[in-house]
Write a protein that holds these residues in place. Sequence first.
Motif: not given
Length: 358
Positions: A121, A124-125, A128, A151, A155, A215-217, A239-240
Amino acid sequence: MLVIDAAAVRTLYPMTEAIADMRTAFTLYSSGRVRQPQRCMTPGAAEGEVLATMPAYVPSIADGAGNGEAGAYGGGFGVKIIAVQPGNPARGLDPHPGVVLLLDPVTCVPLALLDATSITEIRTAAASAVATDLLARKDAEVLAVLGTGAQAREHIRAISRVRPLREIRVWGRTPVRARTLADECASLLPTSSDRTTVFGVTRAAEAVAGADVICTVTAAVEPVLDSAWVGPGTHINAVGAVFPGRRELTGDLVARSAVLTDSRESALTEAGDLLVPMREGRLTVGHIRGEIGEVLLGTCAGRTSDDEITVFESLGLAVQDVISAHSVHRRAVGEGTGIDITLSAPGGTAALRQGIQA
């Protein structure tokens, strides 16, 4: 071996350090100094059940620092083992359980076992955030987040560390969850963000209209972000969608964007956002401008104009997990946190056998 649970990871790993670590991870990877095979995906018996194994060998920073590398750690072997279990939320459990194992860089004896969910978690953020810092316009101040899970929270924390946000909009398929996350945002933002306006919206198009960073999570299978909703100059962290048949962005949006990724190799085997339009003949391999690490190294252009739409296609790399785990382990040792266990006696099986016989 030190065992470090999720609560300890979150306490020991501040987002600012994670962002610095991801700059290091991107740089090491794109400079060819990391030995990392493609992640191995093993399907299970249930629909959507899969085990991902992500090993890497990471060199010591002492092997050659520079190009934005931060911190000092011993490097060596590490592996993340994480599962996708779609049935877990109904059981009140995390859908992505797993561990990160670090080996001692000299002896290869197990050094630390850490909760993988929390590391994933955060890192990953943070990745980004590095991409946003490199690719978003310097005056970016409006963030749209599509998704309401862990996420999404991370983010918001991460992007607010690299851009002073005036406004944050949150969208999810369940409106009440979007509103709840918006209400929680005050605890995720830096103390300097007391004037940031945060609200949940009921439509994705409303969330992204006029946004500077998106941000697409999500866990979407079909696109949730349409080209017509995205204005010139926007930066997108996709991201997802980390499976070849899933995507969050429409082919039209990807086609009109400059695409950078964490790994070309991963993108060409895992990124549905790219692979689906490629299969449709709308894109070629050459549409990938480069890797974020190459931007850091100065061998690839990032944003080339204020009107350009940029996309960071994030798949996740084992080197990110290994470097993150080293940072957490170093802090845990310094603060006396974690549970120390012994897996085998010094000297190996023979010594253990002698101890039992004695």
